[in-house]
Design a protein around this motif. Structure first.
Motif, PDB file in Angstrom:
ATOM      1  N   GLU A  75       0.814  -1.214   0.000  1.00 17.30           N
ATOM      2  CA  GLU A  75       0.000   0.000   0.000  1.00 17.30           C
ATOM      3  C   GLU A  75       0.851   1.269   0.000  1.00 17.30           C
ATOM      4  O   GLU A  75       0.456   2.267  -0.584  1.00 17.30           O
ATOM      5  N   LYS A  81      -0.380   4.915  -0.805  1.00 13.25           N
ATOM      6  CA  LYS A  81      -1.480   5.302   0.066  1.00 13.25           C
ATOM      7  C   LYS A  81      -0.932   5.703   1.431  1.00 13.25           C
ATOM      8  O   LYS A  81       0.178   5.369   1.808  1.00 13.25           O
ATOM      9  N   LYS A  89      -7.367  -1.151   5.598  1.00  5.83           N
ATOM     10  CA  LYS A  89      -7.243  -2.424   4.888  1.00  5.83           C
ATOM     11  C   LYS A  89      -6.881  -3.556   5.850  1.00  5.83           C
ATOM     12  O   LYS A  89      -7.415  -4.656   5.744  1.00  5.83           O
TER      13      LYS A  89
END
Length: 174
Positions: A75, A81, A89
């Motif tokens: 990620e 992110k 998540k």
């Protein structure tokens, strides 16, 4: 006439559930919670589920710590992110709170700011229509950028620093 084949809805035996778990893990990594949910959906007995998960942990096929680190790396390094999206998540994947907080504490703030800047530069077409000389539009631009980064999972401090830096670098040069 063609008849549709009936699905076998009988509960999974221990061996069938074990094979199913191995088949799932051969496709991609899973958290313990995800495997347990899959076994529940196949109506596996509770004691069989516990044995299978313990055996998978013993063989190191299931390791929530390694799984969480992999998610965090994917990620932040590839999807760019923020740590709040990573936390979301991890929560959805069923990672325990202790592991989530440990993973999030290990997130580097300089990497976080670099990712936020990358996201702003990637969406630069959204910022071109604003006139930075007009005080009202400058304020709207800052708000849009802050909301954009917040939606990508960056915390408020990272958003503010990155927006200021992006405006100084990109927009004020124009």
């Amino acid at each position: 006439m063609y008849t549709k084949k009936q699905k076998n809805t009988a509960p999974y035996t221990y061996q069938r559930a074990w094979d199913y778990s191995l088949w799932l893990l051969s496709r991609r990594p899973y958290s313990e919670k995800e495997i347990e949910d899959k076994l529940i959906s196949k109506q596996t007995k509770e004691e069989d589920r516990a044995k299978i998960i313990a055996k998978l942990r013993e063989y190191n096929f299931l390791n929530d710590q390694n799984f969480a680190q992999m998610i965090q790396r994917n990620e932040t390094e590839f999807a760019k992110k923020g740590k709040l999206k990573v936390a979301e998540k991890l929560y959805k994947k069923g990672i325990p709170e202790e592991i989530r907080s440990e993973i999030l504490e290990s997130t580097d703030t300089s990497t976080e700011q670099a990712n936020a800047l990358y996201q702003l530069q990637k969406a630069k077409y959204k910022w071109e229509k604003f006139d930075t000389e007009d005080r009202e539009q400058y304020f709207k631009l800052q708000q849009k950028m802050l909301m954009f980064l917040a939606n990508k999972g960056f915390d408020l401090d990272t958003c503010k620093i990155s927006v200021e830096e992006y405006i100084d670098i990109s927009i004020k040069k124009i």
